[in-house]
Design a protein around this motif. Structure first.
Motif, short mmCIF file in Angstrom:
data_model
loop_
_atom_site.label_atom_id
_atom_site.label_comp_id
_atom_site.label_asym_id
_atom_site.label_seq_id
_atom_site.Cartn_x
_atom_site.Cartn_y
_atom_site.Cartn_z
N UNK A 199 87.56 -15.13 31.94
CA UNK A 199 87.48 -13.69 32.10
C UNK A 199 88.79 -13.08 32.59
N UNK A 200 89.47 -13.75 33.51
CA UNK A 200 90.74 -13.21 34.02
C UNK A 200 91.78 -13.15 32.91
N UNK A 201 91.82 -14.16 32.04
CA UNK A 201 92.74 -14.12 30.91
C UNK A 201 92.38 -12.98 29.95
N UNK A 202 91.09 -12.78 29.74
CA UNK A 202 90.66 -11.71 28.83
C UNK A 202 91.04 -10.34 29.38
N UNK A 203 90.89 -10.14 30.70
CA UNK A 203 91.24 -8.85 31.30
C UNK A 203 92.73 -8.57 31.17
N UNK A 204 93.54 -9.59 31.39
CA UNK A 204 94.99 -9.41 31.25
C UNK A 204 95.37 -9.11 29.81
N UNK A 205 94.75 -9.82 28.87
CA UNK A 205 95.06 -9.61 27.46
C UNK A 205 94.63 -8.23 26.99
N UNK A 242 83.73 -6.97 32.33
CA UNK A 242 83.42 -7.73 33.55
C UNK A 242 81.92 -7.90 33.79
N UNK A 243 81.08 -7.24 33.02
CA UNK A 243 79.64 -7.24 33.30
C UNK A 243 79.06 -8.65 33.25
N UNK A 244 79.27 -9.45 32.19
CA UNK A 244 78.70 -10.80 32.20
C UNK A 244 79.31 -11.71 33.26
N UNK A 245 80.56 -11.47 33.63
CA UNK A 245 81.23 -12.34 34.59
C UNK A 245 80.59 -12.28 35.97
N UNK A 246 80.01 -11.15 36.33
CA UNK A 246 79.42 -10.98 37.66
C UNK A 246 77.92 -11.19 37.68
N UNK A 247 77.33 -11.58 36.56
CA UNK A 247 75.87 -11.60 36.47
C UNK A 247 75.24 -12.71 37.31
N UNK A 249 76.05 -14.34 40.01
CA UNK A 249 76.02 -14.08 41.46
C UNK A 249 75.00 -13.00 41.80
N UNK A 250 74.96 -11.93 41.01
CA UNK A 250 73.99 -10.86 41.26
C UNK A 250 72.56 -11.36 41.04
N UNK A 251 72.36 -12.18 40.02
CA UNK A 251 71.02 -12.71 39.76
C UNK A 251 70.56 -13.62 40.89
N UNK A 252 71.44 -14.42 41.43
CA UNK A 252 71.08 -15.30 42.54
C UNK A 252 70.64 -14.49 43.76
N UNK A 253 71.31 -13.39 44.05
CA UNK A 253 70.92 -12.55 45.18
C UNK A 253 69.54 -11.93 44.95
N UNK A 254 69.23 -11.56 43.73
CA UNK A 254 67.91 -11.00 43.43
C UNK A 254 66.81 -12.05 43.63
#
Length: 332
Positions: A199-205, A242-247, A249-254
């Motif tokens: 994801x970090x490479x994709x954001x930079x690109x 970035x939406x799938x990249x953070x999923x 962690x958010x799902x675990x909290x739920x």
């Protein structure tokens, strides 16, 4: 009565009359006190009891309107205890059961958040990743196949995983037993490792592709048109990347919130605990994948410093250390 007794007495008859008068006055006085006491107690018993609420200290930040509204509302109502999942006040093993209202609200919130995430993935795939991936296979694409692969990775797989989860949650939400659905789905979250690690490479690109350049003009115009489409709902590609990249962690909290509101006697207690353990394994898998990509980048940077290009990445290698090499004299 004392004054009557202290009067000068002329005869024994006068003395007896005075005593009788004093006794009469004393009896009348006692009778009056008794009647007043009984009347007061009877009135107090018939009077309704009015609860007096203790005044609460107003907040210095509260406005006069809110203070007046609080005073008019009076003391808060006592909450009505909700029935547990087995319609009993406590479980058979003595463990206190969480109210269904609390767990039900958390379960509804879980379903709503998963549905919202599914909508974002659908917009991402329908408006950006799907069309651009298809267009990258053209003869003269506005986005190269390498860039399409880097930006979108396996979004279609992630979308299918979430769609299956939402469908199963909707089916089980009415009964309140969703633990088995979650524990069966969690292992598939390891598919996010490919997307998260890059994801970090994709954001930079993507940032470079959006910079003004003659080779990027067609792509920039296409992205502007895609964002203006009502189907995109105003989301740009950079908003959804970035939406799938953070999923995960958010799902675990739920799931942690749902497990905390699930009593030990509930059928979902054991599956949710297993789900949390599996989620830790998924997080470890994602971290290992990200570490492997980082190691790949470091080795590639080292390889570029050699003139003959030794191809360090042809075999699996791991960077041990790097630094300045100093030749030591053997005789030292």
């Amino acid at each position: 009565s004392l004054s009557l007794v202290s009067l000068p007495l002329r005869s024994p008859l006068s003395f007896r009359a005075a005593c009788a008068r004093a006794l009469t006055v004393w009896l009348f006085f006692c009778n009056t006190i008794l009647i007043h006491t009984v009347t007061s107690q009877t009135a107090a018993a018939k009077a309704p009891t009015i609860p007096i609420a203790s005044p609460s200290k107003p907040s210095p930040f509260a406005s006069s309107a809110s203070a007046a509204a609080s005073a008019a509302a009076g003391p808060p109502r006592r909450p009505v205890a909700a029935a547990t999942h087995n319609n009993s006040s406590s479980s058979s093993n003595g463990n206190a059961a969480a109210p269904v209202g609390d767990r039900g609200a958390i379960l509804r919130q879980l379903l709503e958040e998963e549905e919202a995430y599914a909508r974002l993935l659908s917009i991402y795939h329908a408006c950006y990743s799907g069309p651009l991936t298809q267009m990258s296979k053209a003869v003269d694409p506005i986005l190269s196949p390498a860039d399409a692969s880097l930006l979108f990775r396996n979004v279609d797989i992630v979308l299918n995983i979430n769609a299956k989860l939402v469908a199963d949650l909707r089916t089980r939400a009415a009964s309140g037993n969703v633990g088995e659905v979650i524990v069966a789905m969690v292992p598939f979250l390891k598919a996010y490792s490919d997307y998260v690690s890059r994801q970090s490479h994709a954001a930079v690109r993507l940032e470079k592709l959006l910079q003004p350049h003659p080779q990027h003009e067609s792509l920039i115009r296409w992205l502007d048109v895609a964002k203006a489409d009502p189907k995109a709902q105003g989301y740009a590609l950079s908003d959804l990347l970035d939406v799938p990249a953070n999923y995960v962690t958010a799902f675990e909290k739920r799931i942690q919130r749902l497990a905390a509101a699930t009593p030990a006697s509930h059928p979902d207690h054991s599956p949710l605990q297993r789900s949390l353990a599996l989620l830790q394994d998924v997080q470890a898998h994602l971290a290992a994948a990200a570490k492997q990509v980082k190691n790949h980048d470091i080795i590639m940077a080292v390889e570029e410093r050699f003139l003959l290009s030794p191809k360090f990445l042809d075999a699996p290698r791991r960077l041990i250390c790097q630094g300045t090499l100093t030749k030591q004299c053997r005789n030292a």
